[in-house]
Design an enzyme around this catalytic site. Structure first.
Site, PDB file in Angstrom:
ATOM      1  N   CYS A   1     -39.867  63.107 -16.420  1.00  0.00           N
ATOM      2  CA  CYS A   1     -40.645  64.091 -15.703  1.00  0.00           C
ATOM      3  C   CYS A   1     -41.750  64.587 -16.626  1.00  0.00           C
ATOM      4  CB  CYS A   1     -39.779  65.281 -15.291  1.00  0.00           C
ATOM      5  SG  CYS A   1     -38.366  64.847 -14.265  1.00  0.00           S
TER       6      CYS A   1
ATOM      7  N   GLY B   1     -44.126  60.883 -13.541  1.00  0.00           N
ATOM      8  CA  GLY B   1     -43.322  61.096 -12.344  1.00  0.00           C
ATOM      9  C   GLY B   1     -44.184  61.060 -11.106  1.00  0.00           C
TER      10      GLY B   1
ATOM     11  N   ASN C   1     -37.936  68.858 -18.096  1.00  0.00           N
ATOM     12  CA  ASN C   1     -37.965  67.440 -18.419  1.00  0.00           C
ATOM     13  C   ASN C   1     -36.818  67.159 -19.373  1.00  0.00           C
ATOM     14  OD1 ASN C   1     -38.624  64.792 -19.060  1.00  0.00           O
ATOM     15  ND2 ASN C   1     -40.166  65.388 -20.573  1.00  0.00           N
ATOM     16  N   GLY C   2     -35.907  66.285 -18.954  1.00  0.00           N
ATOM     17  CA  GLY C   2     -34.761  65.966 -19.802  1.00  0.00           C
ATOM     18  C   GLY C   2     -33.499  65.849 -18.991  1.00  0.00           C
TER      19      GLY C   2
ATOM     20  N   TYR D   1     -43.167  52.936 -24.511  1.00  0.00           N
ATOM     21  CA  TYR D   1     -43.448  52.646 -23.105  1.00  0.00           C
ATOM     22  C   TYR D   1     -43.936  53.836 -22.290  1.00  0.00           C
ATOM     23  CZ  TYR D   1     -42.252  52.190 -18.170  1.00  0.00           C
ATOM     24  OH  TYR D   1     -42.283  52.232 -16.821  1.00  0.00           O
TER      25      TYR D   1
END
Lengths: 461, 461, 461, 461
Positions: D2, D28, D102-103, D242
């Site tokens: 995210c 996202g 985020n996580g 990536y």
């Protein structure tokens, strides 16, 4: 059936058209549309559904100008497409024009075929578009002349309104099947299918558009033309019996008053040995009041209508008996149980709904059910704009009264006679269209094998 | 106001709930929702608008299971948010539960405050959610016990339905303000606000849910509990006067029959020197029939209702006089002109609409307008679920009858007396809630400064 | 610009057309549409937006038949209306026909005017509709003959596909401005603007549709006609420079290979004293690779493109400097800072975007910015289907190279020469359309005062 | 994965948050949301889809205030429900609060179970909601203290932002898995997952939020807290390999620079006997450039990406070979045919896509295909927020390199070593999270049978 309205000379023409369509909503719930003009261009908004769904404040704001036409369209089986929503707006070499139409043109398909053979390309399947293509090919300069010339080639029922920059045009066919009236509010002209539109606007009724008359409203006032050959009058009696709103005046008569007279006449001809008179709501309401009053019997609401029903209902697969009627009507046991009931309706079409209503009354305990109908047996399909089924589906086209009574499961069944209907409507037999009862067509249909070559002699070449 | 329904033991529970909501649509048009259970999980669909708009065949297909609850919600001023649409569906440590509620909880705000201080997080502003948070914190194993314990802390009016996998639960408050009945169809249980839902389903009326009763339907049948202390009965008389459908039976009585008796009693108390009796449709219909019959005067539809109106109307900026009423009601000149009219309504709230209707009748030519109201003056705002305005806005809270008559512009004005209303309803004064007329509250409101410490002694700590 | 595709002889024609439009999406993102035929009728679906937004599995299922045509349309200023979305589907006297078109007809407005004067009514403002009206009025029996006759009257660029029940038709104008190729998969014919559509379908490239060729696919195979007078070839070099996809073969050449040769030739003519070569992504990518390779300089992505941008962006009112470019491109400080950069673009139109990109590079620390353009200065607006602005807005139409360099704020500016471009494209000067650089029009525009009377001698009268 | 953003102290906070989400869209694409505060209330808008689809000018105008948080959410298999779209906005007894995260919280399910047993009712299935329920039950007055206390009970990866009236809060877990940086523009604070958001806003990068740091922005400035016990650092190396945008700086390093070093190191370890180096676009782009440069081999775009693809594609039932890859990537025959190709990718997950890409290259004529991967074999599923499949689906979890090469159909296959990756990233082995390659978890998972009783000693009772 459809409803039309035209406004000329009001700074909020689109809002007045919108409110008029609200008042005429009973004449068509499938689609609604308005075209306005600011004197230069035409702007259109139309959509499927009710007036309240199609129009919003924003939409009306985007329809400026002091002239407008509007249309509500009835749901018919084959062609409920968005592209058939009216008014139609087209541009031809004289500029833009929009048109909206109530009625049915009997020879439209034949003329369309000829126009297509000559290279015309149609956008819709509606007969209204034929009027405009004919006008586009008519070699006269003015659009009113071109429209009149175009209408001279067409046969059938039309109460139409059209708008071009600077002018509102209205026309009624020479036989005058459908109503169309002129009103006035705040100096503006209002032309509408029924007078109930005037009531909502606070407009004053001025006069009917006459049979075979074309009226044009522009800054110079209201102009009248009579471009067609005279014909016999043929106002549609079904407008009084069923279609028009009870609070309208149609063809010069109060609709509710005619319906009560039909009910009273029905008692004269078909008295029922009943303890209570109850209508099939809403359309049988006034005839039932007239019947009960003439009979001296109590008037009761033995069937209550659910006003919140939408277009479609979902039924359990394990079906509920008489569901289709039950969702609309609920019998009141306290009124019906143990009593002899006179059940008043305005007409019987296929008979299947009436049969279910009779059954509902019996399920609620009615001892006897005497069905009385405030018009004669419906035997013919309408060719002039009412969405009746084909004749084969009309129960009275193939069965006598006793057979129908037996099918309905009623204890007795009585229809109003043609003579009684005319008397209650205060008309003579050859002054009205009674085709759906008598099958006598006021318009002679063109033979399918006749090419109307004369048409293109005049218009295209 | 709202309407609720619960189904247990039918393979098409969602469709039966949907049809019941159709029948109960008059109890709320703002939102509609259904939750079903397949015995394992709960599935919900809800949305703003009418039942016909919110549900489609696809939506119902996606609501499987043999138990369901449904809800229709009335439009109220402050909180018409999608997230407040019922039923509520939550998951707590006992699993998923859904609940739908008709009524109003008088001490919900206070209890919510305490729950939040203890760390509860609410999703909505609805008092219904308080029931579930209380139940979640209640240290008993079974959800029915937890719900009952939760309701013991709450005061006010509730006819509620809830569903968990395998069980349908229904409860009615100890005073029994709102109706709730049990029916049966095809071996399934139906619990609904009004009996008209049973009629549509072809279900048989079994009995009312009693005041202070909790009923649970499961595979073992219908179980009854009485977990609350007994209290006096307080059925809401406004259900009979105005709210319920005329074809329903409510609190054991036919609604239309009570309304006609109210009309007849009104004539006894407040005869009018009139030539014709006309209702304010639709709610004044049956009282007007009772009045006319008792008086021996003709009953006529002098005002015709437009049934196609939507939620909002757009008016020209150059305003139309009495537009807001005119879009709903059209006076029929042929009936009213030159006559002395008795105009029958069920109640007068702010008086502004009634004033416009009187004016409409005069504009249509009525010689005299005698307003008669089939209930006493409305003086108090409802705390038990009816969406009446605050008392300051009620015309009868601040003005006497003669002042109101003058405001309405009527030639005379007569209200039904409290005693007359009770007599027509066949009730005693302390057997009903008459708070909106008498301002006597059957429920004593908790004082705002009292922390209900006992609550958290038992549930949270 | 637009992209077209036609499929004949495949049971899933609509799905193949849909996938081809996916591959051709770079040729137009404003609208997408498909028409299929089951051999009897034509069925159309079209909408505004990307192929992925307009089509779903349900929509494709509702487009049955073994022949189809499809279209993607580029956003142009004036007429991005839903009604202009292609393919057009009309019914004329020979039956239904649908058409989709890439290019621009130079004399369409004049011919439309004549057709309207003769009574034709147009539905859209697109020049494509003129083709069909002309064909409708052409007095020959077969639709292919009528289309060919119709196209003989039209001047300009067209690579078009059309479908009628049983036949797929494709045509390319006599000068061959726009590409159009024939492929084959599973025994079915595929005709598409670019070969990348064949790659996605797993189809084999067969050949190009030739200049001035009409091909017809039916159950008998693929038939070729040459109904037009021969003319000079005029393939659009901008297809190679900018418009086509790099992985396509266009006019017989690999697009990415031509672009790399343009870049290498640009280094020969306009070497830059730079440490790093970076493209303006994505269109300058391959020319930059060719330039860097020829120069022996490192190729780096000094500007990163954001691929998730939509159509519109909302900017704070307190504006961000060079926002319009910044939302699409982000400079990479680590690559640009302190270095002499050769910035490679395919063309400069108004110059305003290039100016912002130069500024972005300087803000990121570039020591010197040397702009190199892989085509000559763009001086003329395209009349054959590319959406270039009017000539007055083209910076090179009114300014010399040094003035443009100064406007851009670049340290140096170098354009490829016309001769260099032709050499890299392996063409001769009179074998291509170079109008946007040279302003020499391959098609002579008809004079506005010339009535093309010959037209109607043959077709209408 | 995210992306999150927070804004404090800007009059157009919602617009800045919106633009930041644009820049973070690659983190996202499933849902997007923003909550703003005007210092009094919080207002939320969130929806499924891309930022450009969810937000319009009207929506942003309805999000007033000078502080905001925003979130974009990645599509994951099980719970792509609208109700899980972030930020979450809840009201608890301290007032309203919104949070975006985020996580992944490793022990969220266990704690949720305990909270529910204590009577908490959750609205979503997201672990983010656990943070808020814990904070609601924490008996400290200030929300920042309550949040910190709540986070002390939670294990795992979180870079989160929260907003309450008057304050913006940001926190990063003690191991620092996910990036989070602080920037500044026009006197306002910007906190974002990646620095590319600052570039778009024209904001200046200030510093990273440190591991285990809570920062609070209010009118007094930016305040820093370190409420957690210290732990080892564990930045996620996949962000560099990536996930992050190439033009971002993450964990203090330029992403594109790291990727090029990974490519160069890959050549050192795994040279290929190739004539041309081509990336799998877009993610293999920079590693391929580094590989080609180190090798002195030409870099070519042998696979072209279609940037217009949507979420879903409809394929013919008669399937196209390797369709799923072909719709995204098109091989360029002119580059690949007859050559020995080094194909560079960043990682291989299931191997099925890589196998199809190798096949595409062979179909386009490649003589040899040598696959090189710029990270070690991916063997473990991520527990800290990256949406990798379960370990069983990872090809390298069950197969050796030679088996994978055979499965891919490649002529050779070479992965970067762990040591090489660390060297290129300039990190030590215990300074990073390398769990997806090594399966060594930096966070020890709590045992499922351990009730964390300490928690409720402090918070609930």
């Amino acid at each position: 059936m459809c409803g039309v309205v035209g406004i000329f000379g009001h700074p909020e023409a689109s809002t007045l058209a919108y409110l008029s369509l609200y008042a005429l909503q009973h004449r068509g719930q499938e689609s609604a549309g308005i075209v306005t003009t600011d004197g230069d261009t035409l702007i259109r908004h139309a959509g499927m559904g009710l007036v309240a769904d199609v129009f919003s404040r924003d939409v009306l704001s985007a329809l400026p100008g002091n002239a407008a036409i509007g249309h509500v369209r009835y749901s018919t089986a084959g062609d409920s497409h968005r592209s058939n929503a009216q008014p139609f707006l087209l541009r031809h070499h004289r500029g833009p024009i929009a048109i909206a139409h109530n009625g049915n043109l009997v020879n439209a398909a034949l003329i369309r075929e000829e126009l297509e053979a000559g290279g015309s390309i149609f956008q819709t399947t509606s007969d209204t578009e034929v009027v405009l293509h004919l006008a586009a090919r008519t070699p006269v300069a003015d659009i009113v002349d071109a429209l009149a010339e175009s209408l001279r080639h067409l046969r059938g029922a039309y109460s139409l309104v059209a708008v071009v920059p600077g002018r509102l045009i209205a026309a009624r066919d020479p036989l005058g099947f459908r109503p169309l009236s002129v009103g006035r509010v705040d100096g503006a002209w209002v032309i509408a299918s029924e007078s109930c539109a005037f009531d909502l606007l606070g407009a004053e009724y001025v006069r009917d558009v006459e049979r075979g008359e074309v009226v044009v409203a522009d800054v110079g006032g209201l102009h009248s033309f009579k471009p067609f050959e005279d014909d016999r009058p043929a106002p549609c009696l079904f407008e009084h019996v069923y279609f028009a709103r009870p609070d309208s005046r149609v063809f010069g008569e109060s609709v509710q008053a005619v319906r009560k007279r039909l009910g009273a006449q029905l008692w004269e001809e078909q008295p029922a040995d009943a303890e209570v008179v109850t209508p099939v709501p809403d359309s049988g309401m006034y005839a039932a009041m007239g019947y009960a009053h003439a009979a001296g019997l109590p008037f009761e609401m033995g069937l209550v209508r659910n006003h919140y029903i939408g277009r479609t209902f979902i039924e359990p697969s394990q079906q509920i008996r008489n569901f289709g009627v039950r969702i609309k009507l609920n019998p009141v046991r306290e009124i019906l149980a143990g009593r002899r009931v006179a059940l008043i309706d305005d007409s019987i079409v296929r008979g299947t709904t009436s049969r279910k209503i009779v059954q509902l009354c019996r399920d609620a305990g009615a001892k006897e059910v005497h069905v009385r109908v405030s018009s004669p047996p419906t035997r013919g399909s309408c060719r002039y704009g009412i969405d009746t089924p084909v004749a084969e589906e009309l129960v009275a086209a193939r069965h006598g009264v006793e057979e129908i009574r037996s099918f309905l499961g009623a204890d007795s069944l009585g229809y109003l006679s043609m003579e009684g209907m005319l008397r209650a409507a205060q008309k003579e037999g050859d002054d009205v269209c009674s085709a759906c009862w008598s099958n006598e067509q006021p318009v002679k249909l063109p033979r399918a094998d006749t090419r109307q070559l004369g048409l293109f002699d005049k218009t295209v070449r």
